[in-house]
Write an enzyme that holds these catalytic residues in place. Structure first.
Site, mmCIF file in Angstrom:
data_model
loop_
_atom_site.group_PDB
_atom_site.id
_atom_site.type_symbol
_atom_site.label_atom_id
_atom_site.label_comp_id
_atom_site.label_asym_id
_atom_site.label_seq_id
_atom_site.Cartn_x
_atom_site.Cartn_y
_atom_site.Cartn_z
ATOM 1 N N LYS A 44 2.684 17.428 28.684
ATOM 2 C CA LYS A 44 4.035 17.461 29.274
ATOM 3 C C LYS A 44 3.988 16.855 30.660
ATOM 4 C CE LYS A 44 8.208 18.482 30.524
ATOM 5 N NZ LYS A 44 9.370 17.738 29.957
ATOM 6 N N CYS A 133 12.549 10.253 33.582
ATOM 7 C CA CYS A 133 13.165 11.536 33.248
ATOM 8 C C CYS A 133 14.653 11.462 33.596
ATOM 9 C CB CYS A 133 12.526 12.693 34.010
ATOM 10 S SG CYS A 133 13.320 14.275 33.583
HETATM 11 O O1 LIG Z 1 14.056 17.149 30.822
HETATM 12 C C1 LIG Z 1 12.842 16.830 30.706
HETATM 13 O O2 LIG Z 1 11.887 17.541 31.075
HETATM 14 C C2 LIG Z 1 12.604 15.475 30.146
HETATM 15 N N1 LIG Z 1 13.357 15.143 29.057
HETATM 16 C C3 LIG Z 1 13.313 13.894 28.495
HETATM 17 O O3 LIG Z 1 14.012 13.601 27.517
HETATM 18 N N2 LIG Z 1 12.478 12.966 29.030
HETATM 19 C C4 LIG Z 1 11.698 13.230 30.100
HETATM 20 O O4 LIG Z 1 10.943 12.334 30.562
HETATM 21 C C5 LIG Z 1 11.748 14.541 30.675
HETATM 22 I I1 LIG Z 1 10.522 14.962 32.274
#
Ligand SMILES: O=C(O)c1[nH]c(=O)[nH]c(=O)c1I
Length: 315
Positions: A44, A133
């Protein structure tokens, strides 16, 4: 049939792996990926400090299995958790599975500090820097700011030193493919780009309750799953055609079966990440998709993926 591939100097015995963010925040989830038929795993996206992320509900599958929406808000254990995991990871494991580490600093100094820590640890894991993100309230995606992205790479690429990857948002304009690829081609140790991250800031509404499916940002969140397949194939192929010096593309977006994995490889993908379908089906998805991909290859007379990678035909 050979589904192995090499990326950024590491070899994946199977070209399928998870999309960062899905089933990969905690060690037990990472172990499930190692125990699955996936050929590798990515953690993650990590920030300097641990984060709880956005309020729930923050993920929802969409009706008709067409995809998903998420606004997780970067919940993670903090980069030191993943650094420790990378320090004790068994890189010589019998399954030969390499480790990818995703970093998504909230600022350039944060990304710099995390990259320096991984550099100093001198580990065989491959860094995937997340420039995309879409779910941090008030924070624009670096991937959509070409100047800022190049400035960040000027700082980070020399620190990382060795081959690394970048997680990209979807682009929707040929000029943006040209501009982004021209930037990446300036950095010798950018070994690959992962296309795509979720399609940012969609809005899923339940028609019966007349309510948004997720709580954060008035229901705005990143879209994934089958409904983003054609956008992800375009981004994979656009960068496959534009990147030089052996830079590769990892495909991500819309892979629900061997068919979409096959299409990603045709578009130019060297490896294929699975997100929404992994979230909905569990880690058994890797064995199922591998088998389906093998069946397609056998039916078409292919013995390895190099025979058709990037060979999408045009009219
Ligand atoms: O909301 C999130 O944690 C997230 N959700 C996404 O769909 N892509 C991302 O790179 C991330 I960092």
């Amino acid at each position: 049939v050979d589904l192995s591939t090499s990326i950024a100097g590491v070899t994946l015995p199977n070209l399928l792996l998870n999309a960062s963010g899905v089933n990969c925040r905690y060690e037990n989830e990472l172990q499930q990926l190692l125990d699955s038929s996936a050929g590798s795993l990515v953690t993650k996206s990590a920030t300097l400090s641990s984060r709880d992320g956005n309020p729930e509900p923050r993920y929802a599958p969409l009706a008709g299995q067409i995809g998903s929406i998420n606004s997780m808000g970067l919940p993670n254990q903090g980069y030191e958790y993943y650094l420790e995991y990378a320090k004790k990871f068994d890189y010589n494991n019998a399954a030969g599975k390499p480790l990818f580490i995703s970093l998504a600093g909230m600022s350039l100094p944060d990304n710099k500090a995390m990259c320096e820590a991984f550099r100093d640890a001198n580990l065989p894991c491959v860094l995937e820097i997340n420039f995309s993100c879409p779910n941090l309230p008030g924070k624009p995606q670096l991937g959509y700011d070409m100047e800022a992205m190049e400035a960040a790479l000027q700082v980070l690429a020399p620190i990382i030193g060795k081959p690394f990857g970048i997680k990209l948002p979807p682009y929707f304009d040929i000029a943006h493919f040209d501009q982004a690829a021209a930037i990446f081609n300036k950095f010798d140790n950018i070994a690959y780009v992962t296309c795509i991250n979720s399609v940012g800031n969609g809005l899923a509404i339940d028609w019966e309750s007349e309510t948004a499916l997720i709580k954060p940002k008035d229901g705005f969140g990143g879209l994934g799953g089958l409904m983003v397949l054609q956008t992800s194939l375009a981004n994979v192929n656009a960068f496959y055609r534009r990147l030089n010096n052996g830079k590769q593309v990892i495909g991500c977006g819309g892979v629900t079966s061997g068919k979409e994995a096959f299409l990603h490889i045709l578009a130019g993908a060297s490896a294929v990440q699975i997100g929404t379908q992994l979230q909905e089906e569990g880690t058994g998805v890797f064995e199922r998709v591998s088998k389906e991909l093998e069946e397609i290859m056998v039916a078409k007379g292919y013995t390895n993926v190099e025979e058709f990678r990037g060979k999408v035909k045009t009219l």
